[in-house]
Design an enzyme around this catalytic site. Sequence first.
Site, PDB file in Angstrom:
ATOM      1  N   GLU A   1      -7.486   4.850  12.049  1.00 30.43           N
ATOM      2  CA  GLU A   1      -6.411   4.800  13.056  1.00 30.43           C
ATOM      3  C   GLU A   1      -6.173   6.183  13.684  1.00 30.43           C
ATOM      4  O   GLU A   1      -5.111   6.446  14.248  1.00 30.43           O
ATOM      5  CB  GLU A   1      -5.132   4.249  12.431  1.00 30.43           C
ATOM      6  CG  GLU A   1      -4.707   4.941  11.132  1.00 30.43           C
ATOM      7  CD  GLU A   1      -3.439   4.347  10.557  1.00 30.43           C
ATOM      8  OE1 GLU A   1      -2.538   4.007  11.323  1.00 30.43           O
ATOM      9  OE2 GLU A   1      -3.368   4.223   9.308  1.00 30.43           O
TER      10      GLU A   1
ATOM     11  N   ASP B   1       0.859  -1.179   0.000  1.00 34.46           N
ATOM     12  CA  ASP B   1       0.000   0.000   0.000  1.00 34.46           C
ATOM     13  C   ASP B   1       0.899   1.234   0.000  1.00 34.46           C
ATOM     14  O   ASP B   1       1.918   1.280   0.677  1.00 34.46           O
ATOM     15  CB  ASP B   1      -0.966  -0.008   1.180  1.00 34.46           C
ATOM     16  CG  ASP B   1      -0.296   0.006   2.532  1.00 34.46           C
ATOM     17  OD1 ASP B   1      -0.091   1.100   3.090  1.00 34.46           O
ATOM     18  OD2 ASP B   1      -0.007  -1.097   3.059  1.00 34.46           O
TER      19      ASP B   1
END
Length: 573
Positions: free
Chosen positions: A475, A384
Site C-alpha cells: 500500500e 491484525d
Amino acid sequence: MTSKFRKILSSTIAGSLLICSVIGSTMSVSAATASKYEYSVTDSTQLQKYLVSLCDLTDTQKVLYDIDKNGELTITDATNIQKIVVGLTSDIPSENPTSSTVESTTMTATKPTQATTTIEPTTEQPTTEPKPTSVPKSVKLNKNDITFGIGEKYTLLTTVENGDISQVAFTTSDRKVATVDNNGKITAVGTGTATITTNTYNGLKAQCKVTVKKLANSIKLDKTSITLGVGEQYDFSSSIPNGTAAYFRSYYSDNTAIATVQKSGGLMTAKTAGTTTIRCKLSSGKEATCKVTVKSAPSRVTVSDKSATLKVGQSKTLKATLNNNAYSYRSTWTSSNTYVATVNSTGKISAKSQGTATITYKTYNGKTASCKLTVSGSVAKCIDVSTWQGSIDFNKVKSAGYNYVIIRAGYGKEKSQKDNMFETNYKKAKSAGLKVGAYWFSYAMSPSTATAEADACLSCIKGKKFELPVYYDMEYQPAMSTSNSNYTKMAVNFCNKLKSNGFKSGVYSSASVYDYLLNRKTLKNNGISIWNAEWYIKPSITCDVWQYSEKGQVNGISSSVDMNYIHNLNVVD
C-alpha cells in the site's frame, strides 16, 4: 518298495563289493558289480550335495559313485551318473586287466555284519523315465523375517527356479534359538535371533531372519462388541503383551450361520440377523472374544437436512436414519467439494470457504442420502496488529471470540526494520492458543527490491511457525505509480521467495489495487493468497481474508485495531 527300486546284492557280489580285513585292509568293488547297480537322478544329486559339503555319503555310496575309479569323487563322476541315467552311455570303466579288482586308496568301507548286503537309494525313484538333473538358477523363501513365540513351528515355502526343494539344504545360525529340518520346518526353541539359510548345491542361497520371544500368555481383540449389517465385513486385529510373540492366532465363530470368520487373519462376514461370539485363540489355549450383533442390510436411508446454509467457520452435524432394524457399520460421509466444506465420519460439517457442496451419506451396500450445503459469509474473526497497538492481552482477545491474528513482522529491506513488538506479540499469541500469521510492509519500487525485502522478512521470522500465510503489505503510494506488470512482479518475487523457504504467502492491498495494479490471475496461478482491505461494505472481489474495518474495539487491546473475517479457511493450517 517294489523290487524295481530295491537292489539286493547277493553274498557273492557283496563279497566282491565290500571286503575288509580285520586289520583294516582297503575295500574293493569290481566294475561288474557296479554295472549291476541301477543309478538314478537321486544319486547324481546326492553326489553334487556331497561335493559342496551339504550332506555326507555312506562308504558304499562313495565307492559306487566313483565312476571313473580314480579313487576321488568329482563333478565328473556326477556328470557320468547323469549320462548313465538318460542313456547317453551305458559304459562303466572296466577293471584293470592285470587285476581282479580296482582298489580305492582313499575310501574305506566298514566291515559288513552279514554275508548279504542290501543297498537302498535314499529316496524312492520316480515311476516315470528319469530326467536329467537341472541346475538351479535362483532360490527364494516366502519369508524374509518372522517372529515366533517359544515352541511355535512354521514351515518355510521354498521356490527353486529350474529345480525343486530336493536340491536345497537348510541350516540355522543358532540352534539354541531356532532349529530347522530338511523340509524348512522351523521350531522356535529359545529367545533371541537366528538366521535360517537355504543353500542349493551350486552355491545359491536365501535367508530368513527369525526372532523368538516369550510365548504370549494373553491376547486382546480391537473390538469387544460390534454390530454389522447382513453381508458386511470386519477385519479383526489382535494385540498381545509387550515383549511377547504369538505368530499363530486362530479365529473361530460360535455360530457360523450368524457370522463366519477366516481362521487365519480374522476377516469376519455377517451372514444373517442374530448374535454370536468370535474367538481368537493362541496355541496355548488363551483367547479373546467379541460379541457380534448382525442386523438387516439397509434398504433406505435419510439425512436430517436436505439443505443447509453455513458461514465460513461454522459447523453442523447431520444425522442419518436407516429403515427399522437395519445397520451399516461401514457407512461413509463425503463432500463433493472439500474446498467449500469438509465432513467427518460422524457427519459433522465444517464450512471452509464460500460456495456450495453436496454432503452425502452412503451405507456399505450403496444406499445414499444427501444434503445440499451453501456457505456464505464468515464467522472466523481475525485481527491484525503491530507496534501501534502496544501491549496486548491475547488471552482476553481469544476469550472475546478471536481465534486468528496477523502480526506485523517489520518493513522495508533491512532486517533491522523488524517490528519492535513482533517477538512479544508472536510469543503471547501462541501461548494464548491463537493461530498466527504475519505481514511485511513494503517500500519497494522494483521487483529486485521486493526480493531484498523478502530476504529481510525471512531473517526476522526465521524459526517461527505460522498457521496463516505471511502477507506482503503493498500500500506504498509511490509504488502504485508503476505499471501493472511491475507491481505484479514485485508481489510474485516476494511471495515466491517466502514459499521457497517453506512459508505460505499472500498479498495485502485494497480492492482497487487488485482491480487495476495487481493481476489476480497471475497471483492465483502462483498460489498467492489474497487479503483484501475494503472497509464497511461487502468485499467486491473474491478473497481469502477480508479486512472490513480499521476501528475495531477488542477486549485486551487498549487502542483501535483492524478487523478481519477469514473467507477461506483452506489457507489456515
